[in-house]
Design a protein around this motif. Sequence first.
Motif, PDB file in Angstrom:
ATOM      1  N   GLN A 161     -14.423   8.362   1.940  1.00  0.00           N
ATOM      2  CA  GLN A 161     -14.147   7.507   0.785  1.00  0.00           C
ATOM      3  C   GLN A 161     -15.425   7.252  -0.009  1.00  0.00           C
ATOM      4  O   GLN A 161     -15.375   6.978  -1.187  1.00  0.00           O
ATOM      5  N   LYS A 196      -5.111   3.665  -4.157  1.00  0.00           N
ATOM      6  CA  LYS A 196      -5.680   2.626  -3.292  1.00  0.00           C
ATOM      7  C   LYS A 196      -5.463   2.989  -1.818  1.00  0.00           C
ATOM      8  O   LYS A 196      -6.364   2.849  -0.989  1.00  0.00           O
ATOM      9  N   LEU A 213     -10.936  -2.031   5.909  1.00  0.00           N
ATOM     10  CA  LEU A 213     -10.692  -2.042   4.470  1.00  0.00           C
ATOM     11  C   LEU A 213     -11.996  -1.879   3.718  1.00  0.00           C
ATOM     12  O   LEU A 213     -12.973  -2.574   4.014  1.00  0.00           O
ATOM     13  N   ASN A 233       0.595   2.666  -5.761  1.00  0.00           N
ATOM     14  CA  ASN A 233      -0.665   2.310  -5.097  1.00  0.00           C
ATOM     15  C   ASN A 233      -1.261   3.478  -4.306  1.00  0.00           C
ATOM     16  O   ASN A 233      -2.106   3.277  -3.431  1.00  0.00           O
ATOM     17  N   LEU A 264       0.821  -1.217   0.000  1.00  0.00           N
ATOM     18  CA  LEU A 264       0.000   0.000   0.000  1.00  0.00           C
ATOM     19  C   LEU A 264       0.853   1.265   0.000  1.00  0.00           C
ATOM     20  O   LEU A 264       0.441   2.299  -0.530  1.00  0.00           O
ATOM     21  N   GLY A 312      -7.839   5.575  -0.727  1.00  0.00           N
ATOM     22  CA  GLY A 312      -9.151   4.983  -0.490  1.00  0.00           C
ATOM     23  C   GLY A 312      -9.241   4.327   0.879  1.00  0.00           C
ATOM     24  O   GLY A 312     -10.226   4.496   1.601  1.00  0.00           O
ATOM     25  N   VAL A 313      -8.195   3.583   1.245  1.00  0.00           N
ATOM     26  CA  VAL A 313      -8.184   2.927   2.560  1.00  0.00           C
ATOM     27  C   VAL A 313      -8.200   3.982   3.673  1.00  0.00           C
ATOM     28  O   VAL A 313      -8.967   3.880   4.634  1.00  0.00           O
TER      29      VAL A 313
END
Length: 135
Positions: free
Chosen positions: A94, A65, A133, A62, A57, A68-69
């Motif tokens: 998010q 991503k 997550l 990434n 991550l 987003g997390v």
Amino acid sequence: MPDIVDTAVAAGAFKTLVAAVQAAGLVDTLKGAGPFTVFAPTDDAFGKLPASAVADLLKPENKAKLQGVLTYHVVAGKVLAADVLKLKSAKSVQGQDLAIDTSAGVKVDGATVVKTDIVCTNGVIHIIDSVMLPK
């Protein structure tokens, strides 16, 4: 009174979270006016994930991503513990909803809230024991 980022840095138990926020380019956002409610996973919470998942991550490719997390752990507005108790869900920054279960303590998307209402200049932090997550 410090902001959310400075509070997390000073606490010392959020080194992985702070590194992730920096890698995702979200420092300025979380130092912004807000207010924000952050469900902050500790270093121990990140430790429950496979080390390779965290390392993956944090890679530059990434970044989206990772954003987003991280934004899945943030709710717009200042939501104190007393307010959380009245909710069944909350919309994360998010975009997905976080399920809130108050039947035995407080769980947010399966993560147990272990400390609440750490008030900052631009919002509030609630400490959780797991990394949430997005689906």
